[in-house]
Design a protein around this motif. Structure first.
Motif, PDB file in Angstrom:
ATOM      1  N   PRO A 123       0.965  -1.428  -0.304  1.00  0.00           N
ATOM      2  CA  PRO A 123      -0.248  -0.469   0.025  1.00  0.00           C
ATOM      3  C   PRO A 123       0.543   1.203   0.611  1.00  0.00           C
ATOM      4  O   PRO A 123       1.922   0.953   0.348  1.00  0.00           O
ATOM      5  CB  PRO A 123      -0.820  -0.161   1.391  1.00  0.00           C
ATOM      6  CG  PRO A 123      -0.057  -1.511   2.072  1.00  0.00           C
ATOM      7  CD  PRO A 123       0.808  -1.841   1.431  1.00  0.00           C
ATOM      8  N   ASN A 124       0.597   2.361  -0.720  1.00  0.00           N
ATOM      9  CA  ASN A 124       0.728   3.990  -0.444  1.00  0.00           C
ATOM     10  C   ASN A 124      -0.185   4.592  -0.925  1.00  0.00           C
ATOM     11  O   ASN A 124      -0.932   4.538  -1.347  1.00  0.00           O
ATOM     12  CB  ASN A 124       1.388   3.622  -1.624  1.00  0.00           C
ATOM     13  CG  ASN A 124       2.352   4.961  -1.920  1.00  0.00           C
ATOM     14  OD1 ASN A 124       1.826   5.821  -1.512  1.00  0.00           O
ATOM     15  ND2 ASN A 124       3.426   5.355  -3.019  1.00  0.00           N
ATOM     16  N   PRO A 125       0.165   5.178   1.447  1.00  0.00           N
ATOM     17  CA  PRO A 125       1.181   5.340   1.454  1.00  0.00           C
ATOM     18  C   PRO A 125       0.994   4.472   2.621  1.00  0.00           C
ATOM     19  O   PRO A 125       0.020   3.643   3.148  1.00  0.00           O
ATOM     20  CB  PRO A 125       0.539   6.390   2.705  1.00  0.00           C
ATOM     21  CG  PRO A 125      -0.159   6.561   2.799  1.00  0.00           C
ATOM     22  CD  PRO A 125      -1.593   6.829   1.173  1.00  0.00           C
ATOM     23  N   SER A 126       1.990   3.938   3.372  1.00  0.00           N
ATOM     24  CA  SER A 126       2.634   2.520   3.804  1.00  0.00           C
ATOM     25  C   SER A 126       3.139   2.727   5.347  1.00  0.00           C
ATOM     26  O   SER A 126       3.892   3.888   5.410  1.00  0.00           O
ATOM     27  CB  SER A 126       1.964   0.870   3.573  1.00  0.00           C
ATOM     28  OG  SER A 126       3.832   1.316   3.477  1.00  0.00           O
ATOM     29  N   TYR A 127       3.553   2.407   6.425  1.00  0.00           N
ATOM     30  CA  TYR A 127       4.162   2.196   7.566  1.00  0.00           C
ATOM     31  C   TYR A 127       5.515   1.338   6.369  1.00  0.00           C
ATOM     32  O   TYR A 127       5.295   0.731   5.695  1.00  0.00           O
ATOM     33  CB  TYR A 127       4.243   0.642   8.195  1.00  0.00           C
ATOM     34  CG  TYR A 127       5.098   1.136   9.277  1.00  0.00           C
ATOM     35  CD1 TYR A 127       4.689   2.485  10.267  1.00  0.00           C
ATOM     36  CD2 TYR A 127       5.129  -0.245  10.112  1.00  0.00           C
ATOM     37  CE1 TYR A 127       5.645   1.921  11.437  1.00  0.00           C
ATOM     38  CE2 TYR A 127       6.429  -0.530  11.465  1.00  0.00           C
ATOM     39  CZ  TYR A 127       6.623   0.848  12.018  1.00  0.00           C
ATOM     40  OH  TYR A 127       7.199   0.856  12.898  1.00  0.00           O
ATOM     41  N   THR A 146      -3.879   2.435  -0.059  1.00  0.00           N
ATOM     42  CA  THR A 146      -4.280   2.205   1.096  1.00  0.00           C
ATOM     43  C   THR A 146      -5.599   2.054   1.470  1.00  0.00           C
ATOM     44  O   THR A 146      -6.333   1.118   1.864  1.00  0.00           O
ATOM     45  CB  THR A 146      -3.644   2.963   1.745  1.00  0.00           C
ATOM     46  OG1 THR A 146      -2.283   3.114   1.891  1.00  0.00           O
ATOM     47  CG2 THR A 146      -4.189   3.239   3.224  1.00  0.00           C
ATOM     48  N   THR A 147      -6.429   2.703   0.521  1.00  0.00           N
ATOM     49  CA  THR A 147      -8.602   2.975   0.576  1.00  0.00           C
ATOM     50  C   THR A 147      -9.176   1.503   0.318  1.00  0.00           C
ATOM     51  O   THR A 147      -8.902   1.573  -1.140  1.00  0.00           O
ATOM     52  CB  THR A 147      -8.557   4.135   0.370  1.00  0.00           C
ATOM     53  OG1 THR A 147      -8.072   5.685   1.207  1.00  0.00           O
ATOM     54  CG2 THR A 147     -10.296   4.318   0.910  1.00  0.00           C
ATOM     55  N   PRO A 148      -9.540   1.128   1.404  1.00  0.00           N
ATOM     56  CA  PRO A 148      -9.750  -0.093   0.965  1.00  0.00           C
ATOM     57  C   PRO A 148     -11.403  -0.135  -0.240  1.00  0.00           C
ATOM     58  O   PRO A 148     -12.594  -0.929   0.726  1.00  0.00           O
ATOM     59  CB  PRO A 148      -9.934  -1.023   1.842  1.00  0.00           C
ATOM     60  CG  PRO A 148     -10.982   0.089   3.117  1.00  0.00           C
ATOM     61  CD  PRO A 148      -9.657   1.413   2.890  1.00  0.00           C
ATOM     62  N   ASP A 149     -11.266   0.359  -1.173  1.00  0.00           N
ATOM     63  CA  ASP A 149     -12.335   0.469  -1.911  1.00  0.00           C
ATOM     64  C   ASP A 149     -11.613  -0.068  -3.169  1.00  0.00           C
ATOM     65  O   ASP A 149     -11.575  -1.294  -3.682  1.00  0.00           O
ATOM     66  CB  ASP A 149     -12.108   1.936  -2.384  1.00  0.00           C
ATOM     67  CG  ASP A 149     -11.951   3.288  -2.901  1.00  0.00           C
ATOM     68  OD1 ASP A 149     -10.921   2.127  -3.322  1.00  0.00           O
ATOM     69  OD2 ASP A 149     -12.116   4.100  -2.806  1.00  0.00           O
ATOM     70  N   GLU A 150     -13.590  -0.390  -4.043  1.00  0.00           N
ATOM     71  CA  GLU A 150     -13.144  -0.650  -6.069  1.00  0.00           C
ATOM     72  C   GLU A 150     -11.921  -0.600  -6.172  1.00  0.00           C
ATOM     73  O   GLU A 150     -11.299  -1.438  -6.875  1.00  0.00           O
ATOM     74  CB  GLU A 150     -14.711  -0.291  -6.341  1.00  0.00           C
ATOM     75  CG  GLU A 150     -15.407  -1.366  -5.597  1.00  0.00           C
ATOM     76  CD  GLU A 150     -15.661  -3.034  -6.029  1.00  0.00           C
ATOM     77  OE1 GLU A 150     -14.938  -3.203  -6.523  1.00  0.00           O
ATOM     78  OE2 GLU A 150     -16.036  -3.347  -5.077  1.00  0.00           O
ATOM     79  N   GLY A 360       5.295   7.464   1.675  1.00  0.00           N
ATOM     80  CA  GLY A 360       5.019   7.064   0.540  1.00  0.00           C
ATOM     81  C   GLY A 360       4.419   8.287   0.101  1.00  0.00           C
ATOM     82  O   GLY A 360       4.017   9.408   0.194  1.00  0.00           O
ATOM     83  N   GLU A 361       4.878   8.448  -1.269  1.00  0.00           N
ATOM     84  CA  GLU A 361       4.770   9.933  -2.291  1.00  0.00           C
ATOM     85  C   GLU A 361       2.866  10.041  -2.054  1.00  0.00           C
ATOM     86  O   GLU A 361       2.001  11.322  -2.458  1.00  0.00           O
ATOM     87  CB  GLU A 361       4.735   9.699  -3.671  1.00  0.00           C
ATOM     88  CG  GLU A 361       4.136   8.572  -4.816  1.00  0.00           C
ATOM     89  CD  GLU A 361       5.091   7.212  -4.006  1.00  0.00           C
ATOM     90  OE1 GLU A 361       5.052   6.841  -5.665  1.00  0.00           O
ATOM     91  OE2 GLU A 361       5.740   6.979  -4.052  1.00  0.00           O
ATOM     92  N   ASN A 362       1.926   9.018  -2.013  1.00  0.00           N
ATOM     93  CA  ASN A 362       0.984   8.698  -2.235  1.00  0.00           C
ATOM     94  C   ASN A 362       0.348   9.567  -0.786  1.00  0.00           C
ATOM     95  O   ASN A 362      -0.931  10.052  -0.248  1.00  0.00           O
ATOM     96  CB  ASN A 362      -0.191   8.085  -1.617  1.00  0.00           C
ATOM     97  CG  ASN A 362       0.020   7.457  -3.494  1.00  0.00           C
ATOM     98  OD1 ASN A 362       0.311   8.050  -4.654  1.00  0.00           O
ATOM     99  ND2 ASN A 362      -0.643   6.201  -3.804  1.00  0.00           N
ATOM    100  N   GLY A 363       1.432   9.423   0.558  1.00  0.00           N
ATOM    101  CA  GLY A 363       0.652  10.315   1.812  1.00  0.00           C
ATOM    102  C   GLY A 363       1.689  11.886   1.913  1.00  0.00           C
ATOM    103  O   GLY A 363       0.987  12.721   2.633  1.00  0.00           O
TER     104      GLY A 363
END
Length: 402
Positions: A123-127, A146-150, A360-363
């Motif tokens: 996942p991004n972002p992640s620990y 990271t978001t658990p959607d479709e 992560g860059e998505n953070g």
């Protein structure tokens, strides 16, 4: 010179270290820093756990090498926890191994199962260890949301269809660090079905299993029928029992993965200090009021943070679990970016937070706030933040009381 080493060259800059260094320098200069950056519990373990540590440590024969995979009593205790909490039965010999915290377990399992060039979905972002552990092992990371959607499952489908070589491992962690997002059992059912169909190993990080709010317990992936065919799960005593520095965690689940981790660990360590393992047994098998107490305390801190920061002019979504809030930068200051914002907050508000880009860059555009200070300190942080926002020309509420 260390930059010449192959594995060191593969590591991206650890940007959170920049803020940590600034925080240390400020404290060395005598400044009162309210540290909401590191997820380091500020509470002690239960007294009976400390007493057990001291009792066993007083025995002359307790100081030799321990068992790398964990003493039998501790593995039995963890299996009993899974049985009563999740209704999951575990074979203590084949499906449970004690780790030196979940971080060590994840890193050593990455070493055990990864060949250079393997592709790992993370996942991004992640620990950071969810990616760094595999990067150190020689893998290539392909990010999934990271978001658990479709969109999460669409990303998995794309990764399996278009990545060469095909990904071999999927890493996940819910409640998420840093985003505090949660999932339900239906999500895990879809993940297990996908992994079985695509011959994908799943590594689930459940470090925050007992820090959930609003009466909704976090599920385990191993509750899904067939999950043990593809998945292992990591848990930790760090947050549940306020034993972060003790470095005790567990990996449970798929026997093949547990055997691989156990074998690698047998070359690298002799297990945790036996008195610590005995005390961990006392924690898991003993009174569980500390778990309820910690959950209620983090819940209250969450509410104080959201309310006081909101009145300071910084609107933060309320996390549903974990000991973190994932806070979007105030819109008027979003142009700063998360690292510069975190530095300014430390310098001008004396409040330390973790920049989201460090996960992560998505953070980017967020900071992680840890609920590791008491309510009084959280309200003081809010007052400091309000002054900082006002100094930056951000409109803040007129009410003075925080």
């Amino acid at each position: 010179m260390s930059d010449d080493f192959y594995r060191i060259r593969r590591l991206p800059p650890y940007v959170i270290a920049e803020v940590n260094a600034m925080r240390a320098a400020a404290r060395a200069a005598g400044e009162d820093i309210i540290d909401l950056g590191m997820g380091n519990p500020d509470l002690p373990p239960p007294p009976h756990v400390i007493a057990k540590l001291a009792e066993v440590a007083a025995k002359p024969d307790a100081h030799g090498y321990s068992a790398s995979k964990g003493i039998p009593g501790l593995r039995r205790a963890q299996a009993a926890y899974y049985a009563r909490r999740f209704g999951v039965e575990l074979d203590t010999e084949r499906e449970v191994v004690v780790t030196l915290g979940s971080k060590e377990g994840l890193a050593n399992l990455a070493q055990a199962i990864t060949a250079p060039g393997d592709v790992v979905l993370a996942p991004n972002p992640s620990y950071p260890i969810h990616t760094f552990g595999f990067i150190i092992a020689g893998a290539t990371i392909r990010s999934v949301p990271t978001t658990p959607d479709e969109r999460y499952f669409e990303a998995l489908e794309r990764a399996m269809a278009f990545t060469v070589p095909k990904p071999s491992v999927l890493v996940m962690g819910y409640p998420s660090n840093p985003t505090a997002e949660v999932v339900d059992l239906a999500f895990y059912e879809r993940v297990v079905a996908f992994a079985r169909a695509h011959k994908l190993w799943v590594l689930s990080d459940l470090a925050y299993s007992e820090i959930y709010f609003d009466g909704v317990p976090t599920p385990s992936i191993l509750q899904v029928p067939g999950a043990k065919e593809v998945a292992v799960e990591f848990t930790s005593m760090s947050k549940t029992y306020s034993m972060a520095g003790w470095r005790i965690g567990f990996a449970v689940g798929n026997p093949t993965l547990i055997a691989a981790l156990t074998r690698v660990k047998s070359y690298l360590d002799y297990g945790a200090f036996t008195p610590i393992q005995a005390a961990a047994v006392a924690a898991i098998n003993g009174p569980q009021d500390i778990v309820e107490k910690n959950r209620a305390l983090y819940h209250q801190r969450r509410d104080v943070l959201i309310e006081s920061f909101g009145r300071a002019g910084w609107q933060i979504p309320a996390p549903r679990a974990s000991m973190f809030a994932w806070a979007p930068l105030p819109p008027a200051l979003a142009h700063l970016g998360s690292l510069e914002f975190a530095k300014q907050l430390l310098t001008h508000a004396h409040v330390a937070v973790a920049p989201g880009v460090g996960y992560g860059e998505n953070g980017e555009g967020f900071v992680r706030i840890a609920l590791v200070e008491n309510e009084q300190r959280l309200r003081q942080a809010a007052r400091n933040v309000k002054r900082y926002l006002a100094s930056m020309g951000v409109n803040t509420p007129s009410r003075e009381s925080l």
